[in-house]
Design an enzyme around this catalytic site. Structure first.
Site, mmCIF file in Angstrom:
data_model
loop_
_atom_site.group_PDB
_atom_site.id
_atom_site.type_symbol
_atom_site.label_atom_id
_atom_site.label_comp_id
_atom_site.label_asym_id
_atom_site.label_seq_id
_atom_site.Cartn_x
_atom_site.Cartn_y
_atom_site.Cartn_z
ATOM 1 C CG ASP A 9 -1.644 1.253 1.449
ATOM 2 O OD1 ASP A 9 -2.340 1.672 0.504
ATOM 3 O OD2 ASP A 9 -1.540 1.855 2.532
ATOM 4 C CB ALA A 10 1.063 4.280 -1.934
ATOM 5 C CE1 TYR A 11 -0.665 9.223 -1.723
ATOM 6 C CE2 TYR A 11 -2.387 7.757 -2.545
ATOM 7 C CZ TYR A 11 -1.480 8.789 -2.761
ATOM 8 O OH TYR A 11 -1.378 9.357 -3.992
ATOM 9 C CB THR A 13 1.808 1.436 3.696
ATOM 10 O OG1 THR A 13 0.508 1.144 4.220
ATOM 11 C CG2 THR A 13 2.700 0.210 3.806
ATOM 12 N NE ARG A 40 -4.690 8.366 5.304
ATOM 13 C CZ ARG A 40 -4.642 7.569 4.239
ATOM 14 N NH1 ARG A 40 -5.061 7.984 3.065
ATOM 15 N NH2 ARG A 40 -4.151 6.361 4.327
ATOM 16 C CB SER A 108 -1.667 3.235 -4.023
ATOM 17 O OG SER A 108 -2.197 4.463 -3.555
ATOM 18 C CG ASN A 109 -7.733 3.410 -2.231
ATOM 19 O OD1 ASN A 109 -8.100 2.474 -2.943
ATOM 20 N ND2 ASN A 109 -8.143 3.569 -0.979
ATOM 21 C CE LYS A 141 -5.335 0.057 -1.404
ATOM 22 N NZ LYS A 141 -3.941 -0.021 -0.926
ATOM 23 C CB SER A 165 -1.597 -2.339 4.192
ATOM 24 O OG SER A 165 -2.278 -1.100 4.354
ATOM 25 C CG ASN A 167 -3.981 2.589 5.680
ATOM 26 O OD1 ASN A 167 -4.151 3.486 6.499
ATOM 27 N ND2 ASN A 167 -3.251 2.752 4.579
ATOM 28 C CG PHE A 169 -9.222 0.340 5.187
ATOM 29 C CD1 PHE A 169 -8.321 1.335 5.511
ATOM 30 C CD2 PHE A 169 -9.476 0.068 3.861
ATOM 31 C CE1 PHE A 169 -7.685 2.058 4.515
ATOM 32 C CE2 PHE A 169 -8.840 0.786 2.846
ATOM 33 C CZ PHE A 169 -7.945 1.787 3.179
ATOM 34 C CG ASP A 170 -4.991 -1.822 2.137
ATOM 35 O OD1 ASP A 170 -5.670 -2.445 1.304
ATOM 36 O OD2 ASP A 170 -3.909 -1.264 1.862
#
Lengths: 230, 230
Positions: A9-11, A13, A40, A108-109, A141, A165, A167, A169-170
């Site tokens: 994941d990007a944001y 992570t 956020r 990523s989203n 995602k 990740s 996140n 939820f991810d």
């Protein structure tokens, strides 16, 4: 099956989304924490709402809409100047320290344009085999079609992938899809201190394990600990 | 077309979800605010996540899962006793004051069992023509299939319906579907005071208009003001 790809994941992570706070502090010092946290939280909410509304609009739109919401909620006029400054910072976030040593990709989203700028600005492009945007699924995602892009783009089977990740939820979405999952739990469970401000609320909502029934395979404290799993 | 039916959201609109706070105050006075706010924020998140995961589990499951999350996040052991006390309170929430004078129905994320108990416990059943649960769509609002239940259950066309909600995400979803929409904006825009605690964070995230592009037709301050629209 052996792990053949490490997908990030990007944001949140690989990139510290709270590094926008340095910019909000320049622009609106008294409301910096509030704007950053609401932005956020709302940005994530809007990805899930947009999924339910079944009309994809990319993460650039979502990021700007949630920023307008956050500014208004904090009592700040959403002028073109402040919006442009903050959206520009989102294309040049600070990367978290650490990197792995095998085939690497981002899922990523973020929209293709946002991710391309971000990866280039942070010089992570030299280390990545692919940067995959959910744009190609037109869902966010944790929709399964997003995770399915890894096989389409990289030819990796579900059980050959370790998805990483921070996140929760991810983590839920990636486990539900069938990946092996490593959860980067930065800072661990924040024992609530009093008073609870916006930053603490964000951490309580995001940094704890979700309870929908899909648990991670590995928990690590930082990106650099991933090396021990491979 | 003339309005032939007034359809209400239940939780937060007809029923005060924060009335669970009286129960959390009995059980954990020091953490009552935190548990209540995180519970409700997470409960909504889980409806949207569950939509994306494409495997419906009803609002009873979602409400318990989000409560377990909230208790853990607040540092409270989620014992069977505390969970049962708080879930029971969710079946007997306090209604907001006020009611309309035409054909009335509820359309709620609540499960059939939860709504049936809630409407009976509050004696609202005598005033309602129907109580519609999203159970029959196996999706949560703002998914369009939820709003489509109004025509299926009551035979009302989309433009004959005034949908009433205090939840701004629900206003977005109902307008996106095509209903006329009245937004009950209780308390209005909270100008952020310092310090911002959990209750203020909740209000900032929930009591402001969403920015995804679907605006309400009417804004009222309380249920009793609806009468002026008819």
């Amino acid at each position: 099956m052996p792990i053949k790809g490490l997908i990030f994941d990007a944001y949140g992570t690989l990139y510290d989304v709270h590094s926008v706070q340095s910019k909000t502090e320049q622009l609106r010092p008294a409301k910096s924490d509030l704007i950053t946290q609401i932005w956020r939280l709302k940005q994530l909410e809007y990805t899930w709402l947009q999924n339910a509304l079944q009309g994809y609009r990319d993460f650039g739109f979502i990021t700007e809409a949630s920023l307008v919401f956050a500014l208004r909620a904090a009592g700040v006029e959403p002028s073109q100047d402040i919006i442009k400054s903050l959206l520009d910072k989102y294309l040049d976030l600070d990367p978290f320290p650490g990197r792995g040593g095998c085939r690497l990709a981002i899922l990523s989203n973020g929209s293709t344009a946002m991710l391309s700028a971000l990866v280039k600005n942070s010089s992570l492009d030299a280390f990545l085999d692919a940067t995959i945007s959910v744009d190609d699924a037109r869902k966010f995602k944790p929709h399964p079609e997003c995770y399915a892009l890894v096989e389409k783009k990289l030819g990796l089977k579900t059980d050959e992938v370790l998805f990483v990740s921070s996140n929760s939820f991810d983590v839920t979405g990636a486990k539900h899809f069938g990946f092996k999952v490593a959860w980067i739990r930065r800072g661990g469970l924040a024992a609530p201190a009093s008073p609870i401000g916006p930053a603490q609320m964000y951490r309580l909502l995001r940094a704890n394990a979700e309870t929908l029934g899909y648990s991670e395979d590995y928990t690590v404290a930082a990106l650099t600990d991933l090396i021990t799993l491979l």
